[in-house]
Design a protein around this motif. Structure first.
Motif, PDB file in Angstrom:
ATOM      1  N   ILE A  56       0.380  -0.962  -0.235  1.00 48.62           N
ATOM      2  CA  ILE A  56      -0.089  -0.050   0.227  1.00 48.62           C
ATOM      3  C   ILE A  56       0.690   1.274   0.088  1.00 48.62           C
ATOM      4  N   SER A  57       1.694   0.898   0.801  1.00 42.85           N
ATOM      5  CA  SER A  57       3.268   2.498   0.946  1.00 42.85           C
ATOM      6  C   SER A  57       4.122   2.653  -0.339  1.00 42.85           C
ATOM      7  N   ASN A  58       4.214   1.316  -1.203  1.00 44.61           N
ATOM      8  CA  ASN A  58       4.436   1.587  -2.750  1.00 44.61           C
ATOM      9  C   ASN A  58       3.645   2.025  -3.524  1.00 44.61           C
ATOM     10  N   ARG A  59       2.302   1.192  -3.790  1.00 46.06           N
ATOM     11  CA  ARG A  59       1.525   1.727  -5.341  1.00 46.06           C
ATOM     12  C   ARG A  59       0.520   2.304  -4.576  1.00 46.06           C
ATOM     13  N   GLY A  60       0.025   2.639  -3.514  1.00 45.50           N
ATOM     14  CA  GLY A  60      -1.313   3.294  -3.043  1.00 45.50           C
ATOM     15  C   GLY A  60      -2.204   2.442  -3.051  1.00 45.50           C
ATOM     16  N   SER A  61      -3.279   3.500  -2.362  1.00 47.13           N
ATOM     17  CA  SER A  61      -4.479   2.595  -1.498  1.00 47.13           C
ATOM     18  C   SER A  61      -4.870   2.299  -2.592  1.00 47.13           C
ATOM     19  N   ASN A  62      -5.312   2.707  -4.188  1.00 48.37           N
ATOM     20  CA  ASN A  62      -6.141   2.569  -4.738  1.00 48.37           C
ATOM     21  C   ASN A  62      -6.105   1.215  -5.804  1.00 48.37           C
ATOM     22  N   LEU A  63      -5.034   0.980  -5.265  1.00 44.99           N
ATOM     23  CA  LEU A  63      -4.668  -0.896  -6.539  1.00 44.99           C
ATOM     24  C   LEU A  63      -6.238  -1.501  -6.427  1.00 44.99           C
ATOM     25  N   THR A  64      -6.252  -1.780  -8.044  1.00 45.35           N
ATOM     26  CA  THR A  64      -6.925  -2.548  -7.586  1.00 45.35           C
ATOM     27  C   THR A  64      -6.796  -4.268  -7.367  1.00 45.35           C
ATOM     28  N   LEU A  65      -7.489  -5.421  -7.499  1.00 48.65           N
ATOM     29  CA  LEU A  65      -7.267  -6.978  -6.920  1.00 48.65           C
ATOM     30  C   LEU A  65      -6.130  -7.550  -7.898  1.00 48.65           C
ATOM     31  N   GLU A  66      -6.530  -6.759  -9.086  1.00 46.75           N
ATOM     32  CA  GLU A  66      -5.241  -8.132  -9.824  1.00 46.75           C
ATOM     33  C   GLU A  66      -3.999  -6.723  -9.599  1.00 46.75           C
ATOM     34  N   GLY A  67      -4.176  -5.769  -9.363  1.00 49.81           N
ATOM     35  CA  GLY A  67      -2.474  -5.069  -9.093  1.00 49.81           C
ATOM     36  C   GLY A  67      -1.878  -5.570  -7.675  1.00 49.81           C
ATOM     37  N   PHE A  68      -3.057  -5.333  -6.524  1.00 46.87           N
ATOM     38  CA  PHE A  68      -2.041  -6.336  -5.862  1.00 46.87           C
ATOM     39  C   PHE A  68      -1.997  -7.063  -5.126  1.00 46.87           C
ATOM     40  N   LEU A  69      -2.704  -8.617  -6.123  1.00 54.64           N
ATOM     41  CA  LEU A  69      -2.692  -9.591  -6.328  1.00 54.64           C
ATOM     42  C   LEU A  69      -0.244 -10.325  -6.875  1.00 54.64           C
ATOM     43  N   HIS A  70      -0.744  -8.835  -7.590  1.00 60.03           N
ATOM     44  CA  HIS A  70       0.594  -8.827  -8.550  1.00 60.03           C
ATOM     45  C   HIS A  70       1.376  -9.073  -7.727  1.00 60.03           C
ATOM     46  N   GLU A  71       1.899  -7.645  -7.320  1.00 63.25           N
ATOM     47  CA  GLU A  71       2.249  -7.219  -6.450  1.00 63.25           C
ATOM     48  C   GLU A  71       2.476  -8.383  -4.914  1.00 63.25           C
ATOM     49  N   LEU A  72       1.849  -8.688  -4.673  1.00 66.86           N
ATOM     50  CA  LEU A  72       2.039  -9.812  -3.588  1.00 66.86           C
ATOM     51  C   LEU A  72       2.947 -11.007  -4.367  1.00 66.86           C
ATOM     52  N   ASP A  73       2.748 -11.407  -5.562  1.00 66.37           N
ATOM     53  CA  ASP A  73       3.878 -12.570  -5.942  1.00 66.37           C
ATOM     54  C   ASP A  73       4.789 -12.363  -6.010  1.00 66.37           C
ATOM     55  N   LEU A  74       5.180 -10.816  -5.676  1.00 64.26           N
ATOM     56  CA  LEU A  74       6.077  -9.849  -6.089  1.00 64.26           C
ATOM     57  C   LEU A  74       6.815 -10.109  -4.537  1.00 64.26           C
ATOM     58  N   GLN A  75       6.152 -10.267  -3.923  1.00 61.00           N
ATOM     59  CA  GLN A  75       6.613  -9.847  -1.993  1.00 61.00           C
ATOM     60  C   GLN A  75       7.065 -11.383  -1.752  1.00 61.00           C
ATOM     61  N   SER A  76       8.487 -11.597  -0.887  1.00 60.98           N
ATOM     62  CA  SER A  76       8.702 -12.732  -0.154  1.00 60.98           C
ATOM     63  C   SER A  76       7.659 -12.623   0.470  1.00 60.98           C
ATOM     64  N   LYS A  77       7.632 -13.727   1.500  1.00 56.68           N
ATOM     65  CA  LYS A  77       6.622 -13.949   2.136  1.00 56.68           C
ATOM     66  C   LYS A  77       6.890 -14.839   3.594  1.00 56.68           C
ATOM     67  N   GLU A  78       8.667 -14.713   3.453  1.00 61.91           N
ATOM     68  CA  GLU A  78       8.893 -14.783   4.343  1.00 61.91           C
ATOM     69  C   GLU A  78       9.942 -13.719   5.943  1.00 61.91           C
ATOM     70  N   ALA A  79       9.614 -14.682   6.974  1.00 65.60           N
ATOM     71  CA  ALA A  79       9.301 -12.811   7.879  1.00 65.60           C
ATOM     72  C   ALA A  79      10.648 -13.040   7.897  1.00 65.60           C
ATOM     73  N   PRO A  80      10.662 -10.910   7.682  1.00 64.05           N
ATOM     74  CA  PRO A  80      12.268 -10.544   8.202  1.00 64.05           C
ATOM     75  C   PRO A  80      13.699 -11.291   9.505  1.00 64.05           C
TER      76      PRO A  80
END
Length: 170
Positions: A56-80
């Motif tokens: 949300i901070s990188n792409r904004g809160s007006n992100l579509t579901l498709e855009g959000f899922l795309h961004e989520l796919d690119l994110q690491s799912k591991e805890a820091p």
């Protein structure tokens, strides 16, 4: 099934005490498992919330579901990781990550490059893939890079990796 009228059950106080202890231990075990599950859930929830906030901070809160899922796919799912630890990973797991200090071990023929890729030939696609993987590993270092090999692996003599020669290090 135990017959409580049998001679082996003559001391009911002892048996009740054992049964009581067993029930107490089982209950404590279940409580501990539930506590551990709750901690795991809380850690996972915190990690997912952090990922959500980052998107949300990188792409904004007006992100579509498709855009959000795309961004989520690119994110690491591991805890820091804690800053006070050593992270061990394979070369494949290191893709997309960087570290201040990188140690690559096993820079020996038959290890990196692997025996299978060497068997395929010096101009094979497999050896080229190993070369690219080695490059990925090398480029993960921000400050220092340490490469190592041993003369023997599992009792078998090994030569230094051809990649060390190709890089002009040997």
């Amino acid at each position: 099934i135990v017959d409580s009228s049998s001679p082996s059950m003559a001391n009911n106080d002892t048996n009740n005490d054992i049964s009581s202890k067993a029930s107490e231990n089982l209950s404590n075990y279940n409580v501990q498992n539930q506590f551990n599950s709750l901690n795991d859930f809380q850690e996972d929830k915190a990690a997912w919330c952090a990922i959500y906030q980052e998107i949300i901070s990188n792409r904004g809160s007006n992100l579509t579901l498709e855009g959000f899922l795309h961004e989520l796919d690119l994110q690491s799912k591991e805890a820091p990781n804690s800053t006070n630890c050593v992270t061990l990973m394979t070369i494949h797991a290191a893709k997309g990550k960087e570290a201040d200090h990188v140690y690559i071990i096993g820079m020996a023929e038959g290890i990196l490059p692997s025996f299978q890729s060497k068997k395929s030939g010096d101009n094979s696609l497999e050896l080229e893939e190993e070369r690219r993987n080695c490059y990925v590993a090398l480029t993960r270092a921000k400050q220092t890079l340490t490469l190592s090999y041993a003369n023997n692996y599992y009792g078998w003599p090994k030569q230094p990796s051809q990649f060390l020669t190709e890089m002009g290090l040997l």
